[in-house]
Design a protein around this motif. Structure first.
Motif: not given
Length: 207
Positions: A165-194
């Protein structure tokens, strides 16, 4: 567009999103790393990636920025540096959120994340294909976790399932403030993939 209410991520809602993301014919075979994500609510600021040896935390040099160009992308990054006196032993990790341009500046909003991200076997994080799952908010075009180090470039495409879930508590023309809570399962992109990641990060970024 009238502003929509923003609220802190709900553990019950996040659990439901993970359940939805695990359903369907296109579900990845990897099981969730943990059947409960309630600890996300109380874990404070967290960014970690799992490897065969265990979890690696990316607590150093935390950053948040909007990438220039289209689509507009929020990147939240961290670094793991085992030794300050050893060269080239660092590993970096970033979670990227790509937005539909219409949502930015439209006021507070809570958005759901549920989908699969496939990274091409290149050294660029721009070549990502994202397939949304049931419940995913269309205002988010893609979400994925990427890692980087001095290792070799992946030789095949890397797939990860993401939910949260992504919560944008402030989402204006000049600023974005909030919180991201996330889980990923599987290979992360890029080198040294987790093999997966857990993210619980707040941000306050000028646009």
């Amino acid at each position: 567009m009238p502003p929509r209410s923003a609220r802190r991520p709900s553990a019950l809602l996040l659990a439901s999103l993970l359940s939805l993301a695990a359903c369907g014919d296109d579900a990845v075979s990897d099981p969730p790393l943990d059947s409960s994500i309630e600890h996300y609510e109380d874990s404070g600021e967290t960014f970690r990636v799992t490897y065969d040896e265990g979890w690696m935390a990316f607590d150093e040099h935390r950053s948040a920025e909007f990438e220039s160009g289209a689509p507009r992308t929020l990147r939240l990054c961290g670094l793991n540096d085992p030794s300050s006196v050893v060269a080239d032993d660092e590993t970096s990790a970033c979670v990227s959120v790509r937005f539909d341009k219409e949502v930015l500046g439209a006021g507070p909003v809570t958005l759901a994340v549920a989908g699969d991200a496939i990274a091409a076997p290149t050294d660029s994080f721009r070549d990502i294909t994202f397939t949304p799952r049931k419940g995913h908010s269309p205002e988010i075009l893609a979400v994925f976790v990427a890692t980087g180090c001095y290792g070799t470039v992946p030789k095949e495409a890397l797939t990860q399932e993401v939910a949260g879930q992504l919560v944008l508590e402030e989402n204006s023309d000049t600023r974005v403030r909030g919180r991201l809570v996330l889980r990923s399962v599987g290979k992360t992109a890029g080198r040294c993939s987790g093999d997966g990641a857990e993210v619980a990060l707040s941000f306050d970024v000028a646009r």
